[in-house]
Design a protein around this motif. Structure first.
Motif, PDB file in Angstrom:
ATOM      1  N   VAL A  36       0.863  -1.181   0.000  1.00 34.86           N
ATOM      2  CA  VAL A  36       0.000   0.000   0.000  1.00 34.86           C
ATOM      3  C   VAL A  36       0.897   1.228   0.000  1.00 34.86           C
ATOM      4  O   VAL A  36       1.877   1.299   0.752  1.00 34.86           O
ATOM      5  N   VAL A  37       0.584   2.185  -0.859  1.00 34.43           N
ATOM      6  CA  VAL A  37       1.345   3.434  -0.961  1.00 34.43           C
ATOM      7  C   VAL A  37       0.419   4.583  -0.578  1.00 34.43           C
ATOM      8  O   VAL A  37      -0.670   4.725  -1.133  1.00 34.43           O
ATOM      9  N   SER A 111      -5.680   6.573   9.805  1.00 36.96           N
ATOM     10  CA  SER A 111      -4.721   6.036  10.771  1.00 36.96           C
ATOM     11  C   SER A 111      -3.998   4.828  10.182  1.00 36.96           C
ATOM     12  O   SER A 111      -4.457   4.210   9.218  1.00 36.96           O
ATOM     13  N   ILE A 112      -2.859   4.512  10.788  1.00 38.30           N
ATOM     14  CA  ILE A 112      -2.055   3.350  10.416  1.00 38.30           C
ATOM     15  C   ILE A 112      -1.867   2.492  11.662  1.00 38.30           C
ATOM     16  O   ILE A 112      -1.484   3.007  12.733  1.00 38.30           O
ATOM     17  N   LYS A 120      -6.312   2.502   7.818  1.00 36.77           N
ATOM     18  CA  LYS A 120      -7.727   2.845   7.872  1.00 36.77           C
ATOM     19  C   LYS A 120      -7.966   4.147   7.126  1.00 36.77           C
ATOM     20  O   LYS A 120      -7.301   5.149   7.375  1.00 36.77           O
ATOM     21  N   LEU A 121      -8.917   4.129   6.213  1.00 39.25           N
ATOM     22  CA  LEU A 121      -9.224   5.299   5.402  1.00 39.25           C
ATOM     23  C   LEU A 121     -10.277   6.172   6.071  1.00 39.25           C
ATOM     24  O   LEU A 121     -11.067   5.699   6.900  1.00 39.25           O
ATOM     25  N   LEU A 127      -7.419  -1.322   4.854  1.00 43.80           N
ATOM     26  CA  LEU A 127      -6.617  -2.046   3.875  1.00 43.80           C
ATOM     27  C   LEU A 127      -5.439  -2.722   4.558  1.00 43.80           C
ATOM     28  O   LEU A 127      -4.675  -2.062   5.277  1.00 43.80           O
ATOM     29  N   PRO A 128      -5.243  -4.022   4.340  1.00 45.71           N
ATOM     30  CA  PRO A 128      -4.077  -4.710   4.887  1.00 45.71           C
ATOM     31  C   PRO A 128      -2.853  -4.509   3.979  1.00 45.71           C
ATOM     32  O   PRO A 128      -2.993  -4.243   2.787  1.00 45.71           O
ATOM     33  N   TYR A 129      -1.676  -4.635   4.565  1.00 46.79           N
ATOM     34  CA  TYR A 129      -0.457  -4.538   3.758  1.00 46.79           C
ATOM     35  C   TYR A 129       0.605  -5.479   4.302  1.00 46.79           C
ATOM     36  O   TYR A 129       0.609  -5.832   5.487  1.00 46.79           O
ATOM     37  N   ASP A 130       1.514  -5.889   3.401  1.00 47.12           N
ATOM     38  CA  ASP A 130       2.743  -6.563   3.814  1.00 47.12           C
ATOM     39  C   ASP A 130       3.858  -5.541   3.997  1.00 47.12           C
ATOM     40  O   ASP A 130       4.664  -5.649   4.915  1.00 47.12           O
TER      41      ASP A 130
END
Length: 425
Positions: A36-37, A111-112, A120-121, A127-130
């Motif tokens: 995610v960017v 938030s992250i 969180k948007l 959205l999950p990310y690696d």
């Protein structure tokens, strides 16, 4: 599109940057790896595109950006001066999706969660990310009391994020009577684009010279002296705008009286002008500060320069103007683009279970218009130093223009077209 080495040459004055990278599927299961960017500026958009390319389009990439279009800060001073339009510096994000399969999400990040690896948007989605790449650009410190009053920032503009304020500042200049004074304040370094304020002074003066010859530009610089291309700017001011541009160093703005259009300084007398253009002190974008990534004076984000991974949070990489830069590394669009590629190579390698490239080398070129056609540049080449664990300039590399020229103006516009294509096409 497997590559053992990516070689990049970008625009006039650029150096070659080699990033060793093996192609192939991510070790986490090919397309199941998620990157995610956050932020679609020069660094973020470049990183999103090149993670896709460097992974042979196997890694899933989502770019979160609230704006519908990319608007370039480089070249935006020409819009202020009336030599370009907003359309000239605006590019859609569509090709990142259509050509490269980047998922575009038009929203803001609320938030992250670094533990759960989720973003969180503002709209409520999660959205999950690696791996997370944070490219939030800059935000402004609210340390000028007068600008915090309702409506103040609609009258006293910074235009240091290209977009609506760029057009609004141009409109202020057009509405100002001949004989008025345009007063611009520059914050203490570091700030986005070191030569940018001095270029803006040239562009405003070029408009005054043509349309309002009795008007004047006064530059109030909080720094002790001109921070970039000093000799070239002084020469341009003398040759093209003699008596029209006045430069005053060691003038730190501490307040603004918006009602009377007056600047107030730490140690100097107040100054009233027809137009105030106050460029505030800056920090990394608010989401980086909020997440605890801004570990340098709570303003800038410290990173591992091999991977751009945050020193504060694992699996989060920070790029562009938001970082605590290496020695002599400017906060520029070209440098942000280079950050994006270096980080993309590292992220793909890490997701493939490989070591990231060990010797990133990249260049910076910064063009400044001193008239509508004549341009000067500064260039540098930076290489990773394993012992000092930072990027250092390569001895003997880079340098300055000998003088302003129309030929360099052609190079500057070619640079702009090339970097916009490299970032977004």
């Amino acid at each position: 599109m497997k590559r053992r080495q990516f070689v990049q040459t970008l625009g006039a004055g650029s150096a070659v940057a080699g990033l060793g990278l093996l192609g192939g599927c991510a070790s986490t299961g090919g397309s199941s790896a998620k990157v995610v960017v956050i932020g679609g500026g020069y660094a973020g958009a470049t990183a999103a595109k090149y993670v896709r390319m460097f992974s042979d389009y196997q890694i899933d990439v989502t770019l979160i950006e609230p704006s519908a279009m990319f608007v370039s800060c480089p070249i935006s001073n020409l819009v202020v001066g009336g030599h370009k339009t907003m359309a000239d510096i605006t590019t859609p994000y569509d090709n990142l999706s259509k050509r490269h399969g980047v998922r575009l999400v038009r929203d803001r990040v609320d938030s992250i969660d670094a533990t759960k690896r989720t973003v969180k948007l503002a709209g409520g989605a999660e959205l999950p990310y690696d791996r997370l790449i944070v490219s939030p650009g800059i935000d402004f410190l609210n340390d000028i009391p007068g600008l915090n009053k309702p409506g103040a920032q609609d009258k006293v503009l910074h235009a240091w994020k290209a977009g609506p304020q760029t057009a609004a500042l141009r409109a202020q200049l057009e509405a100002m009577p001949d004989g008025g004074v345009f007063a611009m304040s520059i914050p203490l370094a570091p700030y986005r684009c070191p030569p940018g304020p001095y270029e803006r002074a040239c562009m405003v003066a070029s408009y005054f010279k043509q349309a309002k010859p009795r008007s004047k530009v006064v530059i109030f610089d909080a720094n002790d002296d001109i921070t970039s291309k000093k000799g070239l700017f002084l020469k341009a001011w003398d040759e093209h705008y003699k008596g029209m541009i006045e430069y005053r160093p060691k003038h730190k703005v501490v307040d603004v009286d918006v009602a009377t259009s007056t600047l107030k300084f730490e140690f100097n007398d107040d100054f009233k002008a027809a137009i105030l253009n106050v460029i505030p002190n800056q920090s990394a974008g608010s989401i980086a500060v909020k997440t605890g990534l801004a570990t340098a004076n709570n303003r800038w984000c410290e990173v591992d320069f091999l991977t751009f991974e945050s020193k504060a949070q694992k699996n989060i990489h920070v790029l562009g103007d938001a970082i605590q830069v290496a020695p002599l590394m400017p906060k520029s669009g070209h440098m942000a683009n280079q950050h994006g590629k270096t980080c993309a190579a590292a992220v793909v390698s890490l997701l493939q279970g490989k070591e990231p490239p060990a010797l990133p080398i990249y260049a910076n070129t910064c063009y400044s218009f001193v008239t509508a056609t004549d341009v000067v540049h500064v260039a540098s080449v930076h290489r990773y130093d394993a012992e000092k664990k930072t990027m250092l300039t390569v001895p003997g590399s880079g340098g300055l223009s000998a003088q302003a020229s129309a030929l360099e103006g052609q190079y500057a516009m070619a640079w702009a077209r090339n970097i916009w294509a490299d970032t977004l096409a």
